[in-house]
Enzyme design. Structure first.
Site, PDB file in Angstrom:
ATOM      1  N   MET A 181     -30.183 -34.654   5.895  1.00  0.00           N
ATOM      2  CA  MET A 181     -30.130 -34.962   7.307  1.00  0.00           C
ATOM      3  C   MET A 181     -30.595 -36.396   7.565  1.00  0.00           C
ATOM      4  O   MET A 181     -31.618 -36.831   7.009  1.00  0.00           O
ATOM      5  CB  MET A 181     -30.999 -33.971   8.087  1.00  0.00           C
ATOM      6  N   GLN A 211     -25.208 -37.330  -0.368  1.00  0.00           N
ATOM      7  CA  GLN A 211     -24.084 -37.126   0.541  1.00  0.00           C
ATOM      8  C   GLN A 211     -23.501 -38.474   0.954  1.00  0.00           C
ATOM      9  O   GLN A 211     -24.226 -39.378   1.372  1.00  0.00           O
ATOM     10  CB  GLN A 211     -24.501 -36.352   1.793  1.00  0.00           C
ATOM     11  N   CYS A 267     -19.721 -34.900  10.417  1.00  0.00           N
ATOM     12  CA  CYS A 267     -20.622 -35.618  11.322  1.00  0.00           C
ATOM     13  C   CYS A 267     -19.904 -35.931  12.649  1.00  0.00           C
ATOM     14  O   CYS A 267     -18.850 -36.563  12.652  1.00  0.00           O
ATOM     15  CB  CYS A 267     -21.116 -36.913  10.684  1.00  0.00           C
ATOM     16  N   LYS A 310     -18.672 -30.893   2.899  1.00  0.00           N
ATOM     17  CA  LYS A 310     -19.284 -30.169   4.021  1.00  0.00           C
ATOM     18  C   LYS A 310     -18.423 -30.399   5.250  1.00  0.00           C
ATOM     19  O   LYS A 310     -18.134 -31.556   5.596  1.00  0.00           O
ATOM     20  CB  LYS A 310     -20.709 -30.681   4.253  1.00  0.00           C
ATOM     21  N   ASN A 336     -23.611 -22.439   6.959  1.00  0.00           N
ATOM     22  CA  ASN A 336     -24.578 -23.319   7.630  1.00  0.00           C
ATOM     23  C   ASN A 336     -24.450 -23.205   9.146  1.00  0.00           C
ATOM     24  O   ASN A 336     -23.360 -23.059   9.679  1.00  0.00           O
ATOM     25  CB  ASN A 336     -24.342 -24.780   7.200  1.00  0.00           C
ATOM     26  N   GLY A 337     -25.617 -23.297   9.795  1.00  0.00           N
ATOM     27  CA  GLY A 337     -25.649 -23.344  11.248  1.00  0.00           C
ATOM     28  C   GLY A 337     -26.386 -22.172  11.856  1.00  0.00           C
ATOM     29  O   GLY A 337     -25.986 -21.030  11.697  1.00  0.00           O
ATOM     30  N   GLY A 344     -30.886 -26.479   8.028  1.00  0.00           N
ATOM     31  CA  GLY A 344     -31.067 -27.857   8.474  1.00  0.00           C
ATOM     32  C   GLY A 344     -32.313 -28.011   9.332  1.00  0.00           C
ATOM     33  O   GLY A 344     -33.428 -28.177   8.829  1.00  0.00           O
ATOM     34  N   ARG A 345     -32.118 -27.890  10.639  1.00  0.00           N
ATOM     35  CA  ARG A 345     -33.191 -28.246  11.572  1.00  0.00           C
ATOM     36  C   ARG A 345     -34.475 -27.449  11.374  1.00  0.00           C
ATOM     37  O   ARG A 345     -35.566 -27.999  11.492  1.00  0.00           O
ATOM     38  CB  ARG A 345     -32.698 -28.086  13.019  1.00  0.00           C
TER      39      ARG A 345
END
Ligand SMILES: Cc1cc2nc3c(=O)[nH]c(=O)nc-3n(C[C@H](O)[C@H](O)[C@H](O)COP(=O)(O)O)c2cc1C
Length: 294
Positions: free
Chosen positions: A1, A54, A83, A122, A183-184, A207-208
């Protein structure tokens, strides 16, 4: 990230059970030209391996050159085709490439032509609701020999607050035989289990939540293996940040990264709002240590 996954943070995630971590997205053009500040962001260390880099770009010649700069230090080269940031999309990179599946094929093929390092991609579910094409792109990734595909179940145009669509992850899983990383919206061990159960995905990317709680990986692994996990206390949160800080003192990321981590990792602490305001005004590590009394 972006501006989060520096080496110190990746090492912390690894310590707490992350199986694989990635650098933030880096520009192939900057790497190929030897841009000093980008090379500083390519901060991988031997002891964190396996680790992936990445790349985010669309110019195949630059991508090929960048691969030559990084290939000896990484175990996977991942391409960012998701992105949504406007200045990235304007360059025709990131999520813009979701509109050009054949360009994605060209990028993967070019990358594979110059390296033996495994390639992954991704993606998001599609550009917008009317053009969901994750399955089509996943098939391209499979045909071109990618080692896995990560699917973030959101379109490029979807608002931040909107729920992630896990159904598209399931569809991708049903249509390709390479491993699928879901993911998510995984913010707890229970979410992780639900993601596995609902989508059949092979792995999960967090992620977050990891930026707020790097211990999430241990919690997820414990929950999946034993059905139970330890909750994180305020004391734990400070301890995790202290561990990050000790690593950061060694690896020296830009101070901005350290400050962000101090702010993210103190989220959820009682009185944290005021604490984070003070942290946001700090100018060096000494000030952070004083505020957190560490
Ligand atoms: C601050 C921030 C920076 C991010 N940077 C990247 C990045 O460099 N590369 C990438 O593939 N995704 C990036 N993402 C997206 C996340 O990897 C992830 O796909 C997204 O946040 C959804 O997963 P989550 O719900 O677990 O956070 C970023 C997200 C945030 C919030």
């Amino acid at each position: 990230m972006y501006e989060i996954t520096d080496v110190s943070f990746r090492l912390l995630c690894k310590k707490y059970g992350a199986g694989l971590t990635f650098t933030e997205m880096l520009s192939p053009m900057a790497l190929a030209r030897g841009n000093k500040s980008t090379l500083r962001l390519f901060d991988v260390q031997f002891k964190e391996r396996p680790v992936g880099i990445q790349l985010m770009g669309q110019n195949v010649e630059e991508i090929k050159k960048a691969i030559k700069v990084v290939e000896n230090k990484v175990d996977i080269i991942d391409f960012n085709f998701g992105c949504p940031v406007e200045n990235i999309v304007k360059q025709g990179a990131g999520a813009a490439l979701l509109k050009r599946p054949e360009k994605i094929r060209e990028i993967i093929r070019a990358a594979k032509s110059v390296t033996k390092v495994p390639i992954s991609i991704k993606i998001r579910s599609g550009w917008d609701k009317k053009s969901i094409n994750a399955v089509e792109i996943a098939k391209i990734a499979e045909e071109e020999g990618c080692c896995f595909i990560t699917v973030h179940g959101k379109t490029k145009t979807q608002d931040r607050g909107m729920e992630t669509d896990w159904e598209i992850i399931k569809q991708v899983k049903e249509n390709v035989s390479i491993p699928v990383v879901g993911n998510g919206g995984v913010n707890s061990p229970e979410d992780a289990k639900r993601m596995f159960d609902k989508t059949g995905c092979d792995y999960i990317m967090v992620g977050r939540e990891a930026s707020r709680n790097p211990y999430i990986f241990k919690q997820i692994n414990d929950y999946l293996q034993k059905g139970d996990y330890k909750e994180v206390t305020k004391k734990d949160k400070i301890k995790f940040f202290k561990e990050y800080l000790e690593l950061a003192e060694r690896y020296q990321p830009k101070f901005r990264y350290i400050k962000y981590h101090a702010m993210y990792m103190t989220k959820g602490i009682k009185g944290g709002k005021e604490l984070r305001l003070r942290l946001s005004q700090t100018k060096d590590i000494k000030e952070i240590r004083k505020i957190l009394q560490i």
